[in-house]
Design an enzyme around this catalytic site. Sequence first.
Site, PDB file in Angstrom:
ATOM      1  CG  LEU A 152      -0.326   0.118   2.582  1.00 19.27           C
ATOM      2  CD1 LEU A 152      -1.176   1.004   3.487  1.00 19.27           C
ATOM      3  CD2 LEU A 152      -0.234  -1.268   3.205  1.00 19.27           C
ATOM      4  CB  CYS A 153       1.232   4.154   0.745  1.00 19.02           C
ATOM      5  SG  CYS A 153       1.568   5.923   0.756  1.00 19.02           S
ATOM      6  CB  THR A 154       5.596   5.024  -1.355  1.00 14.77           C
ATOM      7  OG1 THR A 154       5.746   5.125   0.066  1.00 14.77           O
ATOM      8  CG2 THR A 154       4.988   6.311  -1.893  1.00 14.77           C
ATOM      9  CB  THR A 172       1.673   3.560  -5.748  1.00 16.14           C
ATOM     10  OG1 THR A 172       2.455   3.905  -4.599  1.00 16.14           O
ATOM     11  CG2 THR A 172       1.866   4.616  -6.827  1.00 16.14           C
ATOM     12  N   GLY A 202      -3.723   2.123  -2.897  1.00 10.95           N
ATOM     13  CA  GLY A 202      -3.320   3.518  -3.018  1.00 10.95           C
ATOM     14  C   GLY A 202      -2.689   4.075  -1.758  1.00 10.95           C
TER      15      GLY A 202
END
Length: 246
Positions: A152-154, A172, A202
């Site tokens: 998730l995310c970066t 992302t 995301g």
Amino acid sequence: MERRHFLRRTTAAGAATLAAGTLTATSLNTGSATAAPRRSGPLRVDIVMFDGVEELNCVAPYEVFSASAMHSPQGVRVRFVTTGRPRLIRGAYGTGFEVKHRWAPGDADVIVVPGGGYTRRDGPGVWAEIDSGVLPRALAAAPRAGLTISSLCTGSLLLAAAGLTKGRPCTTHHGAKAELEARGGVVKNARVVDDGDLVTAGGITSGLELGLWLVARELGADAATGVENMLEYEARGTVWTASSTS
């Protein structure tokens, strides 16, 4: 329509299709995303930790998976792991996490890779982990039958550095999509992107959706809605699945 309503309709999944260049929510009749597989033991979830990790990135899925144990007869085992020695790891905002378990992908069914530190190129976080190469190499060697690797995310950039997102649908944080695409990912504009053994989500708060989607997929829709009720949270956004384009 809220994705919760899709989960409640039977075991058909809330997912997404690509229509006229945009993603639109729809329901699939495959049942593949929410029909719980037969298990002889608990669902084993490892969340990878490193200095500079975004606190909510790791805490949100930890909460969701831990709560899902109340809705699974076989139980759920969730733990923080590190590729280094077990130690105190500092999050992006200074929170200390006592990580007691070593990296052991052979003992996991789901691996969650959070992000953090993307804007601090010279500080702790994903860039430092990429530069070190230890975690990307560990991730590159991890894939096997029965294992789902997620981010998730970066955290997706760590998967990209391991070569796991090249040529595959993924997502992302909005601020890192160009970087993920430059590294070979096929970026989708969705909250969660499920490409089978690779599931990405995301930015920051999407760890809730990642957890809920994987709970629905691995433990069934009833478990996911049970966790939603407990947390007083309804999953939002669109889920892109590989089967939605077939």
